[in-house]
Design a protein around this motif. Structure first.
Motif, PDB file in Angstrom:
ATOM      1  N   GLY A 101      47.200  20.249  68.196  1.00 14.78           N
ATOM      2  CA  GLY A 101      48.428  20.419  68.355  1.00 14.78           C
ATOM      3  C   GLY A 101      49.969  20.473  69.500  1.00 14.78           C
ATOM      4  O   GLY A 101      49.583  21.009  70.995  1.00 14.78           O
ATOM      5  N   LEU A 102      50.648  19.772  69.560  1.00 12.49           N
ATOM      6  CA  LEU A 102      51.989  20.602  70.499  1.00 12.49           C
ATOM      7  C   LEU A 102      52.258  20.763  71.282  1.00 12.49           C
ATOM      8  O   LEU A 102      52.093  21.295  72.243  1.00 12.49           O
ATOM      9  CB  LEU A 102      52.922  19.511  70.533  1.00 12.49           C
ATOM     10  CG  LEU A 102      52.914  17.903  69.715  1.00 12.49           C
ATOM     11  CD1 LEU A 102      53.464  17.017  69.935  1.00 12.49           C
ATOM     12  CD2 LEU A 102      51.802  16.950  70.917  1.00 12.49           C
ATOM     13  N   ALA A 103      52.085  22.089  70.308  1.00  7.73           N
ATOM     14  CA  ALA A 103      52.580  23.721  70.731  1.00  7.73           C
ATOM     15  C   ALA A 103      51.361  24.187  72.228  1.00  7.73           C
ATOM     16  O   ALA A 103      51.557  24.482  73.116  1.00  7.73           O
ATOM     17  CB  ALA A 103      52.196  25.176  70.247  1.00  7.73           C
ATOM     18  N   ARG A 104      50.093  23.649  71.795  1.00  4.17           N
ATOM     19  CA  ARG A 104      49.295  23.985  73.368  1.00  4.17           C
ATOM     20  C   ARG A 104      49.707  22.832  74.129  1.00  4.17           C
ATOM     21  O   ARG A 104      48.818  23.488  74.704  1.00  4.17           O
ATOM     22  CB  ARG A 104      47.819  23.630  72.423  1.00  4.17           C
ATOM     23  CG  ARG A 104      46.773  24.394  71.876  1.00  4.17           C
ATOM     24  CD  ARG A 104      46.113  24.886  70.572  1.00  4.17           C
ATOM     25  NE  ARG A 104      45.773  25.412  69.419  1.00  4.17           N
ATOM     26  CZ  ARG A 104      45.117  25.382  68.489  1.00  4.17           C
ATOM     27  NH1 ARG A 104      44.254  23.813  68.070  1.00  4.17           N
ATOM     28  NH2 ARG A 104      44.587  25.913  67.609  1.00  4.17           N
ATOM     29  N   LYS A 109      50.682  22.945  80.162  1.00  5.76           N
ATOM     30  CA  LYS A 109      51.590  22.224  80.853  1.00  5.76           C
ATOM     31  C   LYS A 109      52.544  23.275  81.999  1.00  5.76           C
ATOM     32  O   LYS A 109      51.987  23.379  83.362  1.00  5.76           O
ATOM     33  CB  LYS A 109      53.012  20.942  80.256  1.00  5.76           C
ATOM     34  CG  LYS A 109      54.306  20.776  81.690  1.00  5.76           C
ATOM     35  CD  LYS A 109      54.932  19.834  80.503  1.00  5.76           C
ATOM     36  CE  LYS A 109      56.014  19.503  82.057  1.00  5.76           C
ATOM     37  NZ  LYS A 109      57.673  19.043  81.531  1.00  5.76           N
ATOM     38  N   LYS A 110      52.397  23.675  80.729  1.00  5.05           N
ATOM     39  CA  LYS A 110      53.300  25.098  81.578  1.00  5.05           C
ATOM     40  C   LYS A 110      52.676  25.542  82.344  1.00  5.05           C
ATOM     41  O   LYS A 110      52.675  26.041  84.211  1.00  5.05           O
ATOM     42  CB  LYS A 110      53.671  26.417  80.700  1.00  5.05           C
ATOM     43  CG  LYS A 110      55.640  25.822  79.879  1.00  5.05           C
ATOM     44  CD  LYS A 110      55.188  26.891  79.153  1.00  5.05           C
ATOM     45  CE  LYS A 110      56.864  26.945  78.359  1.00  5.05           C
ATOM     46  NZ  LYS A 110      57.514  28.052  78.048  1.00  5.05           N
ATOM     47  N   GLN A 111      51.143  25.894  82.620  1.00  3.82           N
ATOM     48  CA  GLN A 111      50.004  26.297  83.136  1.00  3.82           C
ATOM     49  C   GLN A 111      49.979  25.172  84.804  1.00  3.82           C
ATOM     50  O   GLN A 111      49.641  25.719  86.129  1.00  3.82           O
ATOM     51  CB  GLN A 111      48.446  26.236  82.423  1.00  3.82           C
ATOM     52  CG  GLN A 111      48.345  26.812  81.544  1.00  3.82           C
ATOM     53  CD  GLN A 111      47.386  27.201  80.694  1.00  3.82           C
ATOM     54  OE1 GLN A 111      46.399  26.460  80.810  1.00  3.82           O
ATOM     55  NE2 GLN A 111      46.805  28.407  79.675  1.00  3.82           N
ATOM     56  N   ALA A 350      45.794  28.848  74.120  1.00 10.43           N
ATOM     57  CA  ALA A 350      46.955  29.293  73.218  1.00 10.43           C
ATOM     58  C   ALA A 350      48.797  28.625  72.314  1.00 10.43           C
ATOM     59  O   ALA A 350      48.408  27.456  73.604  1.00 10.43           O
ATOM     60  CB  ALA A 350      47.739  30.742  73.860  1.00 10.43           C
ATOM     61  N   GLU A 351      49.153  29.142  71.697  1.00  8.40           N
ATOM     62  CA  GLU A 351      50.132  27.550  71.577  1.00  8.40           C
ATOM     63  C   GLU A 351      51.792  28.494  72.075  1.00  8.40           C
ATOM     64  O   GLU A 351      51.917  29.767  72.325  1.00  8.40           O
ATOM     65  CB  GLU A 351      50.007  28.435  69.789  1.00  8.40           C
ATOM     66  CG  GLU A 351      49.081  27.508  68.910  1.00  8.40           C
ATOM     67  CD  GLU A 351      49.491  27.171  67.778  1.00  8.40           C
ATOM     68  OE1 GLU A 351      50.585  27.745  67.276  1.00  8.40           O
ATOM     69  OE2 GLU A 351      49.665  25.903  67.135  1.00  8.40           O
ATOM     70  N   ASP A 352      51.864  27.650  73.126  1.00 10.36           N
ATOM     71  CA  ASP A 352      53.658  28.283  73.433  1.00 10.36           C
ATOM     72  C   ASP A 352      54.257  28.728  72.309  1.00 10.36           C
ATOM     73  O   ASP A 352      54.373  27.585  71.098  1.00 10.36           O
ATOM     74  CB  ASP A 352      54.298  27.106  74.837  1.00 10.36           C
ATOM     75  CG  ASP A 352      55.278  27.486  74.557  1.00 10.36           C
ATOM     76  OD1 ASP A 352      55.823  28.259  75.635  1.00 10.36           O
ATOM     77  OD2 ASP A 352      56.633  27.167  74.165  1.00 10.36           O
ATOM     78  N   VAL A 359      57.073  23.274  65.376  1.00  6.50           N
ATOM     79  CA  VAL A 359      56.187  22.714  65.019  1.00  6.50           C
ATOM     80  C   VAL A 359      56.275  23.914  63.139  1.00  6.50           C
ATOM     81  O   VAL A 359      56.702  22.649  62.509  1.00  6.50           O
ATOM     82  CB  VAL A 359      55.161  22.832  65.698  1.00  6.50           C
ATOM     83  CG1 VAL A 359      53.839  22.274  65.149  1.00  6.50           C
ATOM     84  CG2 VAL A 359      55.485  22.115  66.723  1.00  6.50           C
ATOM     85  N   GLY A 360      56.400  24.476  63.127  1.00  7.82           N
ATOM     86  CA  GLY A 360      56.430  25.527  62.313  1.00  7.82           C
ATOM     87  C   GLY A 360      57.974  24.972  61.467  1.00  7.82           C
ATOM     88  O   GLY A 360      57.548  25.207  60.118  1.00  7.82           O
ATOM     89  N   ILE A 361      58.812  25.058  61.549  1.00  8.08           N
ATOM     90  CA  ILE A 361      59.648  24.622  61.284  1.00  8.08           C
ATOM     91  C   ILE A 361      59.674  23.012  60.420  1.00  8.08           C
ATOM     92  O   ILE A 361      60.250  23.591  58.874  1.00  8.08           O
ATOM     93  CB  ILE A 361      61.331  24.293  62.033  1.00  8.08           C
ATOM     94  CG1 ILE A 361      61.506  25.639  62.518  1.00  8.08           C
ATOM     95  CG2 ILE A 361      62.644  23.677  61.554  1.00  8.08           C
ATOM     96  CD1 ILE A 361      62.936  25.012  63.877  1.00  8.08           C
ATOM     97  N   TRP A 362      59.558  22.264  61.426  1.00  7.64           N
ATOM     98  CA  TRP A 362      58.933  20.892  60.673  1.00  7.64           C
ATOM     99  C   TRP A 362      57.396  21.159  59.797  1.00  7.64           C
ATOM    100  O   TRP A 362      57.872  20.493  58.178  1.00  7.64           O
ATOM    101  CB  TRP A 362      58.677  19.735  61.418  1.00  7.64           C
ATOM    102  CG  TRP A 362      60.486  19.725  62.219  1.00  7.64           C
ATOM    103  CD1 TRP A 362      60.191  19.598  63.753  1.00  7.64           C
ATOM    104  CD2 TRP A 362      61.108  18.773  62.161  1.00  7.64           C
ATOM    105  NE1 TRP A 362      61.293  19.558  64.118  1.00  7.64           N
ATOM    106  CE2 TRP A 362      61.728  18.906  62.879  1.00  7.64           C
ATOM    107  CE3 TRP A 362      61.333  18.119  60.915  1.00  7.64           C
ATOM    108  CZ2 TRP A 362      63.463  17.553  63.195  1.00  7.64           C
ATOM    109  CZ3 TRP A 362      62.074  17.435  61.033  1.00  7.64           C
ATOM    110  CH2 TRP A 362      63.218  16.969  62.263  1.00  7.64           C
TER     111      TRP A 362
END
Length: 559
Positions: A101-104, A109-111, A350-352, A359-362
């Motif tokens: 999952g790209l949100a994870r 990356k943010k961490q 967690a998902e960003d 991701v949810g939109i697509w």
């Protein structure tokens, strides 16, 4: 009462000796004031009682340590992080949400950015194709990687290279995806072929601003206070595997030699993003030992391999894992240390929210389109006892349990058939399925769908098909098959243990594309061939091989 005998003076300090100098000051009773890298020192001779002298001395010790710490404002080392993923075809988590999952990835990356602002996210090729979502039609147009670029933008991707699958899609589709990218691309040996074939004009692919891609990517990395910096150059090496008219490959070894000469004096370090198989990565590392880190793709399995002084690292496909490279570069000694850490991208991460929303939109659009076709993407079908091997390089070169599974579903619907064929090019997952399988996984496995048909044919034609399949080893024209075998001793093909007889009539079930004559080396295989004696009427439950497989899997407790 305190009396001090004072002496003033000036001297320049050496940052390397600051800590030691601070200790000397404590012993000798020197109190230093620092200004513009020059120290004003104050020498005192205390004439006080022993107790007062004790407390005063340690008060000055504290001040001295404070100022000695200040000496380190000139940095001796620069640290930076690289987050690596490769071969990512899915924007959402896979295996019922357990992995990827790209949100994870966005969260990781943010961490890392919070840990060190000198952090980038890189992708070592293969992400625009193959993809089930990429073949979904939205408003009459297939996505062809549009959803991948949007999700990678949201995840904060900084740099990507071409994998061989980036050239699965059409030239104009690829150029559109590049324009949609907020991230940079680097292409050291891969170029855009434009113009006619007699006078080819080779130019680099363009970025979203119309600027040529660099044959190298230079990242200027600075210390937090901007007092020092270094340049890290990154090369992008792509396997010359998918040769299309709009793509021109140069020899990647020669291209690397040229880049290293060009970068001499411009870059402190050179890393490479590679989309090669591991044997090619090892040979590349042997040839270019000055490149300490190869962040690779193409093999789909996580690995960390040492080849001489070079570290070769690859993550699992579809971001089941990612690699974090924490690097420290000593500016004076030019020594590099790398600590590579494999991270399981699972439910603990967690998902960003922003990336998850994209991701949810697509996913919502794709799910809606699939449901109108009669699919329920999230339906659990059965457990997987043995991982389903569907990597492209494997299914196109030997029999795999992915091919066996699909043929088993075909046979369940068309028993009493002599031979079964499935073109390996119809299997587009290019991954391994683990633990469980859903309808969505079936759609990933066979994104093109299509029917399967039964024909009657002469043994001579059956032999011709099998010979062509062997010549197609390594391509999509290699056949996954059942009930045929090669007798090496007799040098003949057999069906269910008996030699094929040229004039005997056999029944064969195959996916419909094979019967169009469009498969490589099989232009002869059409209903018009005299060796094809009969094409049986198409039944309703044979019209979509994906639905046939889904129905079959519902009957299985485990596979």
């Amino acid at each position: 009462m305190l009396f001090l005998k004072l002496t003033f003076g000036f001297y320049d300090y050496s940052p390397k000796n600051c800590y030691f100098a601070g200790l000397i000051r404590i012993v000798t009773g020197r109190f230093d004031l620092i200004k513009n890298h020059t120290i004003l020192f104050l020498y005192f001779e205390p004439h006080i009682s022993t107790m007062r002298q004790f407390f005063l001395r340690y008060f000055l010790v504290g001040l001295c340590l404070l100022f000695s710490t200040t000496c380190s404002t000139k940095h001796e080392a620069i640290s930076f992080n690289i987050l690596q993923i490769n071969d990512v075809y899915e924007i959402a988590p896979i295996a019922n949400g357990r992995y990827g999952g790209l949100a994870r990835i966005a969260t990781i990356k943010k961490q890392l950015l919070a840990e060190n602002p000198n952090t980038i996210l890189v992708l070592s090729g293969d992400f625009l194709s193959p993809s089930m979502l990429g073949n979904v039609e939205i408003n009459g147009e297939k996505l062809k990687g549009k959803q991948m670029v949007a999700a990678l933008n949201a995840a904060g991707l900084d740099l990507a290279i071409f994998g061989n699958h980036e050239f699965d899609i059409k030239e104009e589709e690829l150029l559109e995806r590049i324009k949609e990218s907020n991230f940079s691309w680097v292409a050291t040996n891969t170029f855009h072929q434009a113009g006619d074939s007699t006078k080819p004009k080779v130019q680099a692919f363009k970025d979203k601003n119309g600027k040529d891609f660099g044959t190298n990517y230079i990242w200027k990395i600075t210390t937090p206070d901007n007092s020092a910096s270094m340049n890290l150059a990154v090369l992008g090496i792509t396997i010359p595997f998918n040769k299309k008219p709009h793509v021109h490959y140069t020899d990647y070894n020669l291209a690397t030699e040229q880049e290293l000469k060009k970068l001499d004096g411009q870059a402190d370090l050179v890393f490479a993003l590679t989309h090669l198989n591991i044997a090619e990565d090892k040979a590349y590392a042997q040839k270019f030992p000055s490149i300490p880190l190869l962040m690779g793709g193409h093999d789909h399995n996580a690995m960390e391999v040492r080849e001489g002084n070079t570290r070769i690292v690859k993550a699992d496909a579809n971001a089941r894992t990612a690699y974090i490279h924490r690097c420290t570069y000593q500016l004076s000694s030019k020594k590099l240390s790398i600590v590579s850490q494999k991270v399981v991208v699972g439910t603990r991460i967690a998902e960003d929210p922003a990336a998850a929303a994209q991701v949810g939109i697509w996913k919502k659009m794709a799910d809606s389109a699939l449901r109108t076709q009669g699919f329920m993407p999230d339906e659990f079908l059965c457990q997987i006892k043995t991982p389903i091997e569907a990597q492209e390089a494997v299914v196109r070169s030997r029999q795999t349990n992915a091919g066996e599974l699909i043929i088993a579903a075909m046979e369940a619907n068309m028993p009493a058939t002599d031979v079964f064929f499935l073109g390996s090019g119809s299997i587009r997952l290019d991954d391994v399925l683990h633990e469980s399988i859903t309808q969505y996984d079936v759609l990933r496995l066979l994104p093109f769908g299509g029917s399967f048909k039964r024909i009657s044919l002469k043994g001579s034609l059956l032999t011709q098909i099998l010979d062509a399949s062997e010549k197609n080893n390594g391509t999509g024209g290699y056949l996954q098959q059942k009930y045929v075998a090669w007798d090496a001793k007799a040098q003949i093909w057999t069906v269910r243990g008996a030699p094929i007889q040229a004039q005997k009539v056999y029944t064969l079930v195959l996916n419909d594309f094979l019967l169009t004559g469009q498969e490589k080396g099989m232009a002869f295989l059409t209903p018009q061939n005299k060796g094809v004696l009969k094409v049986y009427p198409l039944q309703e439950n044979h019209k979509d091989i994906r639905k046939t497989l889904i129905s079959y899997l519902r009957t299985q407790k485990g596979i």
